[in-house]
Structures are given as structure tokens and as C-alpha cells.
Design an enzyme around this catalytic site. Structure first.
Site, PDB file in Angstrom:
ATOM      1  N   ASP A 112       1.074  -1.166  -0.009  1.00  0.00           N
ATOM      2  CA  ASP A 112      -0.013  -0.113  -0.073  1.00  0.00           C
ATOM      3  C   ASP A 112       0.907   1.249  -0.113  1.00  0.00           C
ATOM      4  OD1 ASP A 112      -1.723   2.207   0.540  1.00  0.00           O
ATOM      5  OD2 ASP A 112      -2.768   1.359   2.342  1.00  0.00           O
TER       6      ASP A 112
ATOM      7  N   SER B 193      -1.500  14.700 -13.930  1.00  0.00           N
ATOM      8  CA  SER B 193      -2.786  14.742 -14.821  1.00  0.00           C
ATOM      9  C   SER B 193      -3.358  15.984 -15.400  1.00  0.00           C
ATOM     10  CB  SER B 193      -4.130  14.420 -13.857  1.00  0.00           C
ATOM     11  OG  SER B 193      -5.405  14.423 -14.691  1.00  0.00           O
TER      12      SER B 193
ATOM     13  N   TYR C 155      -9.659  15.741  -6.408  1.00  0.00           N
ATOM     14  CA  TYR C 155      -8.561  14.947  -7.160  1.00  0.00           C
ATOM     15  C   TYR C 155      -7.711  15.876  -8.051  1.00  0.00           C
ATOM     16  CZ  TYR C 155      -7.111  12.246 -11.301  1.00  0.00           C
ATOM     17  OH  TYR C 155      -6.166  11.656 -12.326  1.00  0.00           O
TER      18      TYR C 155
ATOM     19  N   LYS D  66      -3.636  16.570  -7.863  1.00  0.00           N
ATOM     20  CA  LYS D  66      -2.777  16.414  -9.171  1.00  0.00           C
ATOM     21  C   LYS D  66      -2.088  17.571  -9.398  1.00  0.00           C
ATOM     22  CE  LYS D  66      -3.296  12.187  -9.973  1.00  0.00           C
ATOM     23  NZ  LYS D  66      -2.278  11.197 -10.066  1.00  0.00           N
TER      24      LYS D  66
HETATM   25  N1  LIG Z   1      -7.226   7.095 -16.572  1.00  0.00           N
HETATM   26  C1  LIG Z   1      -7.360   8.295 -16.483  1.00  0.00           C
HETATM   27  O1  LIG Z   1      -8.185   8.953 -17.149  1.00  0.00           O
HETATM   28  C2  LIG Z   1      -6.075   9.234 -15.999  1.00  0.00           C
HETATM   29  C3  LIG Z   1      -5.878  10.308 -16.496  1.00  0.00           C
HETATM   30  C4  LIG Z   1      -4.791  11.097 -15.980  1.00  0.00           C
HETATM   31  C5  LIG Z   1      -4.029  10.738 -15.010  1.00  0.00           C
HETATM   32  N2  LIG Z   1      -4.386   9.398 -14.457  1.00  0.00           N
HETATM   33  C6  LIG Z   1      -3.406   8.862 -13.330  1.00  0.00           C
HETATM   34  O2  LIG Z   1      -2.793   7.797 -13.618  1.00  0.00           O
HETATM   35  C7  LIG Z   1      -2.482   6.795 -12.500  1.00  0.00           C
HETATM   36  C8  LIG Z   1      -2.941   5.469 -12.823  1.00  0.00           C
HETATM   37  O3  LIG Z   1      -4.359   5.509 -12.921  1.00  0.00           O
HETATM   38  P1  LIG Z   1      -5.069   4.384 -14.028  1.00  0.00           P
HETATM   39  O4  LIG Z   1      -6.146   5.077 -14.933  1.00  0.00           O
HETATM   40  O5  LIG Z   1      -4.195   3.475 -14.590  1.00  0.00           O
HETATM   41  O6  LIG Z   1      -6.119   3.722 -12.933  1.00  0.00           O
HETATM   42  P2  LIG Z   1      -6.247   1.961 -12.674  1.00  0.00           P
HETATM   43  O7  LIG Z   1      -7.350   2.160 -11.564  1.00  0.00           O
HETATM   44  O8  LIG Z   1      -6.339   1.396 -13.632  1.00  0.00           O
HETATM   45  O9  LIG Z   1      -4.913   1.499 -11.937  1.00  0.00           O
HETATM   46  C9  LIG Z   1      -4.471   2.085 -10.647  1.00  0.00           C
HETATM   47  C10 LIG Z   1      -3.545   1.100  -9.897  1.00  0.00           C
HETATM   48  O10 LIG Z   1      -3.120   1.587  -8.612  1.00  0.00           O
HETATM   49  C11 LIG Z   1      -3.269   0.642  -7.641  1.00  0.00           C
HETATM   50  N3  LIG Z   1      -3.635   1.272  -6.356  1.00  0.00           N
HETATM   51  C12 LIG Z   1      -4.418   2.168  -6.081  1.00  0.00           C
HETATM   52  N4  LIG Z   1      -4.285   2.690  -4.627  1.00  0.00           N
HETATM   53  C13 LIG Z   1      -3.085   1.866  -4.271  1.00  0.00           C
HETATM   54  C14 LIG Z   1      -2.559   2.029  -3.100  1.00  0.00           C
HETATM   55  N5  LIG Z   1      -2.953   2.556  -2.185  1.00  0.00           N
HETATM   56  N6  LIG Z   1      -1.192   1.240  -2.945  1.00  0.00           N
HETATM   57  C15 LIG Z   1      -0.820   0.653  -3.993  1.00  0.00           C
HETATM   58  N7  LIG Z   1      -1.638   0.664  -5.260  1.00  0.00           N
HETATM   59  C16 LIG Z   1      -2.480   1.378  -5.207  1.00  0.00           C
HETATM   60  C17 LIG Z   1      -4.768   0.046  -8.076  1.00  0.00           C
HETATM   61  O11 LIG Z   1      -4.876  -1.359  -7.576  1.00  0.00           O
HETATM   62  C18 LIG Z   1      -4.562  -0.049  -9.501  1.00  0.00           C
HETATM   63  O12 LIG Z   1      -3.874  -1.267  -9.886  1.00  0.00           O
HETATM   64  C19 LIG Z   1      -3.150   7.364 -11.287  1.00  0.00           C
HETATM   65  O13 LIG Z   1      -2.302   8.266 -10.700  1.00  0.00           O
HETATM   66  C20 LIG Z   1      -4.334   8.438 -12.046  1.00  0.00           C
HETATM   67  O14 LIG Z   1      -4.615   9.478 -11.399  1.00  0.00           O
HETATM   68  C21 LIG Z   1      -5.304   8.592 -14.891  1.00  0.00           C
END
Ligand SMILES: NC(=O)c1ccc[n+]([C@@H]2O[C@H](COP(=O)([O-])OP(=O)(O)OC[C@H]3O[C@@H](n4cnc5c(N)ncnc54)[C@H](O)[C@@H]3O)[C@@H](O)[C@H]2O)c1
Length: 250
Positions: A60, A140, A153, A157
């Protein structure tokens, strides 16, 4: 020659979405991988898919002891850590800021920001001793072009982007480069929290319409940018917040 030959990379949240795509891309370019996720099955599945000796670590990222353990495990297994990707992140349900419970606010900042506090504190002595390294923080477009309904959120970011720049300055003397990736809405399981409502085709079309290049981001778009910033091709880049957004932030 592979672009990350003999590098060791630790990617958080690599069990899914963007983190998985980054880990897979790095491994294909010769890196050895630590796949960190708090979901042990997701981490194990990702490491197995990636292959090439990738190691799954359940942790975590909000817990300092877990964070230190992942770094210790990486050093034991590979002897060093060259690249840290602070990718694990989460969002809150879309809606007016007045409706966001305090516990959700805390969760947002713990997962999206405090994780970077823990990881950078733990990795800095390691990278200093090695003579350098690369840190990538996943920010982001929400951090520089916020939209209503995701107040905390967006704020988390924005803090990631600002912290990236300060760390870049503080760590430059140690030859540790610190950059951030700022993706627009990306096709991952987290996307539905940004779309809101019932995630209908109409809402998705509205989302696409705000991107000048006319589509949402794919995890591979973010992985390609991460690869560049992590590689020696970007040796003169630090403190950069790289928009991966089809022109959204212009
Ligand atoms: N998907 C989007 O539209 C988007 C856009 C901009 C930025 N992001 C950023 O990209 C990053 C990845 O997001 P994603 O879209 O791939 O999401 P996702 O939910 O597919 O993947 C996130 C992963 O992080 C893990 N996770 C969450 N909390 C955790 C913790 N406390 N300890 C360890 N692991 C943890 C989850 O189990 C998951 O496998 C994030 O920082 C998100 O804010 C996403």
C-alpha cells in the site's frame, strides 16, 4: 540497443491501466521490473504477463513501512533502483465539492500525494549513492486544466505537478531527474470516475469532444512518454510536466 538496457524500474499501481502499460513497455526496452500494487492478484498477473523476471510486490503506497519494503526488495533482488514511477492513484466520485466527505479528501491526498512523499524520501538516499536516477510522477491534465466535479482529485494532481518541480530543483545536484506525466482522460478502469454518471456513450463522446486530436488517451500513449522521460534521451530534462493530452491543455 534497448532504451532501458540494464536499468531497474519500480512502478507503483502497476497491476492495472497506465502503470501496467508503463511497466510492460519498460520491460520490453530491457528494464528489470518491480511491479508494485496493493492488489496482490493484479500485481502477480501483471508480473507474469510482463515476464523477463519481473517481480510482483504487494504494498500500500500510503504506508511508509510498505514503501520501504518495496525498495528493500528491489535492492535485494536487483542490487539497485534506477527509475521510480509514482503512478498509483485514485479518484473520488464526480460531484460538487460540498458533497465530498472528509475521508475521501484524505484518501485522495494519501494515495495521490503522500505516496510520493514516502517514496521520494525512501529512494533519494538510494539514488544519491548510485550517482543518479529518474523519478516520474503521474499527474494529470486535471492538475493544470481542472474541470468541475473533481475538486480534490484536481487539487491533488496540481500538488503533484508543483512537487515535481521543487524535487527536480532539490535533486538536480545529485543527478536525479524528476518529471511528471499529465495524461488527459485515459482508457483504464479509473476512467469511469472522471466521466461520472453512468458512463454512457454520450458522456464518452462529450469527453472525446474536448480533445483536439479527437480521442481519449490510451495507456500506451502514456507509456511511450514515460519511456522517453525515463531514458537517457531525456538526460537534460527535469521538472517537466509533459502533457499527454491530444492538445487538450493548449
Ligand atoms: N485514467 C485516466 O483517465 C487518468 C488520467 C490522468 C491521470 N491518471 C492517473 O494515472 C494513474 C494510474 O491510473 P489508472 O487510470 O491506470 O488507474 P487504474 O485504476 O487502472 O490503476 C491504478 C492502480 O493503482 C493501484 N492502487 C490504488 N491505490 C493503491 C495503493 N494505495 N497502493 C498501491 N496500489 C494502489 C490499483 O490497485 C490499480 O492497480 C493515477 O495516478 C491516475 O490519477 C489517470
Amino acid at each position: 540497443m534497448p532504451r532501458l538496457q540494464d536499468k531497474v524500474a519500480l512502478v507503483t499501481g502497476a497491476g492495472s491501466g497506465i502503470g501496467f502499460a508503463i511497466a510492460e513497455r519498460f520491460a520490453a526496452e530491457g528494464a528489470r521490473l518491480l511491479v508494485v500494487d496493493w492488489n496482490p492478484e493484479a500485481a502477480a498477473r501483471a508480473a507474469e504477463t510482463i515476464g523477463r523476471g519481473a517481480i510482483a510486490v504487494q504494498a500500500d503506497v500510503t504506508q511508509v513501512a510498505d514503501v520501504q519494503r518495496t525498495i528493500d526488495q528491489g535492492r535485494e533482488a536487483f542490487g539497485r533502483i534506477d527509475i521510480l514511477v509514482n503512478n498509483a492513484g485514485t479518484s473520488h466520485e464526480k460531484g460538487p465539492f460540498e458533497g465530498v466527505p472528509e475521508a475521501e479528501f484524505d484518501r485522495m491526498f494519501d494515495v495521490n500525494l503522500k505516496s510520493i512523499f514516502h517514496y521520494c524520501a525512501a529512494i533519494s538516499p538510494v539514488m544519491r549513492k548510485q550517482g543518479g536516477g529518474v523519478i516520474l510522477n503521474v499527474g494529470s491534465t486535471a492538475g493544470n486544466r481542472p474541470r468541475p466535479g473533481l475538486a480534490y482529485y484536481n487539487a491533488s494532481k496540481g500538488a503533484v505537478h508543483n512537487l515535481t518541480k521543487t524535487l527536480a530543483l532539490e535533486l538536480a545536484g545529485a543527478r536525479i531527474r524528476v518529471n511528471a506525466l499529465a495524461p488527459v482522460a485515459t482508457e483504464t478502469p479509473l476512467l469511469k470516475t472522471f466521466i461520472g454518471g453512468d458512463d454512457t456513450p454520450e458522456l464518452r463522446a462529450q469527453m472525446r469532444a474536448i480533445v483536439p486530436l479527437g480521442r481519449l488517451a490510451q495507456p500506451r500513449d502514456v507509456a511511450n512518454a514515460a519511456l522517453f522521460l525515463a531514458s537517457d534521451e531525456a538526460e537534460f530534462l527535469t521538472g517537466v510536466i509533459l502533457d499527454i493530452d491530444g492538445g487538450r491543455s493548449i
